[in-house]
Write a protein that holds these residues in place. Structure first.
Motif, PDB file in Angstrom:
ATOM      1  N   SER A  50      12.142  89.482   1.815  1.00 32.40           N
ATOM      2  CA  SER A  50      10.814  88.887   2.024  1.00 32.40           C
ATOM      3  C   SER A  50      10.614  87.813   0.972  1.00 32.40           C
ATOM      4  O   SER A  50      10.984  88.001  -0.185  1.00 32.40           O
ATOM      5  CB  SER A  50       9.728  89.958   1.871  1.00 32.40           C
ATOM      6  N   ARG A  52       7.357  85.486   1.334  1.00 34.92           N
ATOM      7  CA  ARG A  52       5.906  85.339   1.269  1.00 34.92           C
ATOM      8  C   ARG A  52       5.184  86.646   0.936  1.00 34.92           C
ATOM      9  O   ARG A  52       4.292  86.668   0.091  1.00 34.92           O
ATOM     10  CB  ARG A  52       5.365  84.804   2.609  1.00 34.92           C
ATOM     11  N   THR A  53       5.554  87.723   1.601  1.00 36.46           N
ATOM     12  CA  THR A  53       4.800  88.972   1.418  1.00 36.46           C
ATOM     13  C   THR A  53       5.018  89.517   0.014  1.00 36.46           C
ATOM     14  O   THR A  53       4.060  89.905  -0.671  1.00 36.46           O
ATOM     15  CB  THR A  53       5.234  89.996   2.483  1.00 36.46           C
ATOM     16  N   ARG A 103       7.881  97.410   2.506  1.00 39.28           N
ATOM     17  CA  ARG A 103       8.490  96.849   3.726  1.00 39.28           C
ATOM     18  C   ARG A 103       9.713  97.696   4.061  1.00 39.28           C
ATOM     19  O   ARG A 103      10.553  97.955   3.193  1.00 39.28           O
ATOM     20  CB  ARG A 103       8.912  95.398   3.552  1.00 39.28           C
ATOM     21  N   HIS A 131       2.522  94.610  10.936  1.00 38.35           N
ATOM     22  CA  HIS A 131       2.490  93.714   9.776  1.00 38.35           C
ATOM     23  C   HIS A 131       1.010  93.360   9.553  1.00 38.35           C
ATOM     24  O   HIS A 131       0.581  92.219   9.738  1.00 38.35           O
ATOM     25  CB  HIS A 131       3.327  92.464  10.055  1.00 38.35           C
ATOM     26  N   GLN A 134      -0.139  90.384   7.312  1.00 39.84           N
ATOM     27  CA  GLN A 134       0.114  89.084   7.935  1.00 39.84           C
ATOM     28  C   GLN A 134      -0.926  88.799   9.025  1.00 39.84           C
ATOM     29  O   GLN A 134      -1.415  87.677   9.148  1.00 39.84           O
ATOM     30  CB  GLN A 134       1.530  89.043   8.529  1.00 39.84           C
ATOM     31  N   PRO A 256       3.636  82.672  11.042  1.00 42.51           N
ATOM     32  CA  PRO A 256       3.813  83.568   9.890  1.00 42.51           C
ATOM     33  C   PRO A 256       4.941  83.082   8.982  1.00 42.51           C
ATOM     34  O   PRO A 256       5.051  83.520   7.851  1.00 42.51           O
ATOM     35  CB  PRO A 256       4.173  84.905  10.542  1.00 42.51           C
TER      36      PRO A 256
HETATM   37  N1   CP Z   1       5.464  86.221   7.024  1.00 44.46           N
HETATM   38  C1   CP Z   1       6.310  87.025   6.376  1.00 44.46           C
HETATM   39  O1   CP Z   1       6.281  88.243   6.510  1.00 44.46           O
HETATM   40  O2   CP Z   1       7.180  86.371   5.553  1.00 44.46           O
HETATM   41  P1   CP Z   1       8.217  87.084   4.596  1.00 44.46           P
HETATM   42  O3   CP Z   1       9.260  87.761   5.464  1.00 44.46           O
HETATM   43  O4   CP Z   1       8.815  85.972   3.774  1.00 44.46           O
HETATM   44  O5   CP Z   1       7.491  88.089   3.766  1.00 44.46           O
END
Ligand code: CP
Length: 296
Positions: A50, A52-53, A103, A131, A134, A256
């Protein structure tokens, strides 16, 4: 104990509260502990990659005055000679911190999590199509562009099995946003994305941007568990200059992320694409989510 494992854990009042709090937290002077325990500790237990999260929650924790601990050395991997179970890992982590963001490739169910965890668990995306963080970030991006309660025409384009697409559809249904269309190749349809009270009209012959207020580019990977798509099949669902020209002037485009090639390079200079603003504002939404679970 408040866990956030699915959009369905939230009533409409909870969603509105998180939206309001996110808006307040967008103002830099409002980045404050505001009810969260000072110096609280959050664990980031990410069993899948991951950007962003993981980073977004780490930054959100710091802005609220807490400390984020990234867990890299968990011992549950099945290729180890004596792997520790995920359940034991989650329980140990939960007992040591104030909140855990998880996650996992497996579904994360309340029935499994509740007996194990002494602190709130927030899903950072699971293998069961959830999610929720998100989805709240996506809804917040919609609210930034359009007043609440205005009927909107939303199009979700891409692989409808992806957890972001499914969770966004779910939060739209829970907020009773009507007129939702989905654009997906037959091989990437998800029959159960049509949720209670909100039938989703599905188009399988390609993206059609006419009459949309919000276009959500969910992502359309070449390969998935449902087979491989060739370039031509994927291209029909890409946002190209031709489709961009058909999108209404006041519409917005969200994703996303990551975006691979679902949005043509020529489109990126168009002001209607709000993908990076959506990602940036996600920190405030994650702060609001942390406050929501920690303050109860
Ligand atoms: N949008 C999202 O979940 O991005 P990541 O997988 O980078 O966390």
């Amino acid at each position: 104990m408040r866990h956030l494992l699915s959009v369905d854990d939230l009533g409409r009042e909870d969603v509105e509260r998180i939206m309001f709090d996110s808006q307040q937290l967008m103002m830099p002077s409002n980045s404050t502990t505001g009810g969260t325990r000072p110096e609280f500790c959050a664990a980031l237990l990410f069993l899948e990659p991951s950007l962003r999260t993981r980073l977004g929650f780490a930054v959100a924790v710091q802005r609220l005055g807490g400390n984020a601990v990234d867990i890299f050395a968990a011992k549950f991997h099945s290729d180890m000679s004596a792997p520790e179970s995920f359940a034991d890992t989650l329980r140990v982590v939960s007992d040591m911190v104030d909140v855990v963001i998880v996650r996992t490739a497996e579904p994360l169910s309340r029935a499994e999590v509740s007996p194990l965890c002494s602190t709130p668990i927030i899903s950072g995306g699971d293998g069961g199509g959830n999610h929720p963080a998100q989805a709240l970030i996506d809804l917040f991006a919609v609210r930034r562009a359009f007043p609440a309660h205005r009927p909107l025409r939303v199009g979700i384009c891409g692989d409808l099995n992806m957890r972001s697409a499914r969770s966004f559809a779910r939060v739209l249904a829970n907020c009773r946003l009507e007129h939702v269309s989905a654009f997906a190749p037959v091989a990437r349809l998800a029959t159960d994305i049509a949720v209670d009270g909100m039938p989703i009209e599905t188009q399988t012959d390609g993206l059609d941007c006419r009459n949309l207020d919000v276009l959500y580019m969910a992502g359309l990977p070449e390969r998935s568990g449902k087979g491989t798509l060739d370039h031509g099949q994927r291209q029909r669902f890409a946002l190209t200059p031709v489709e961009m020209a058909r999108l209404p002037a006041e519409a917005i485009v969200l994703s996303p992320m990551p975006v691979i090639d679902e949005i043509s390079p020529e489109c990126w200079s168009d002001r209607r694409i709000k993908v990076f603003e959506q990602s940036r504002d996600g920190v405030a939404v994650r702060m609001a989510i942390l406050r929501y679970v920690l303050c109860h």
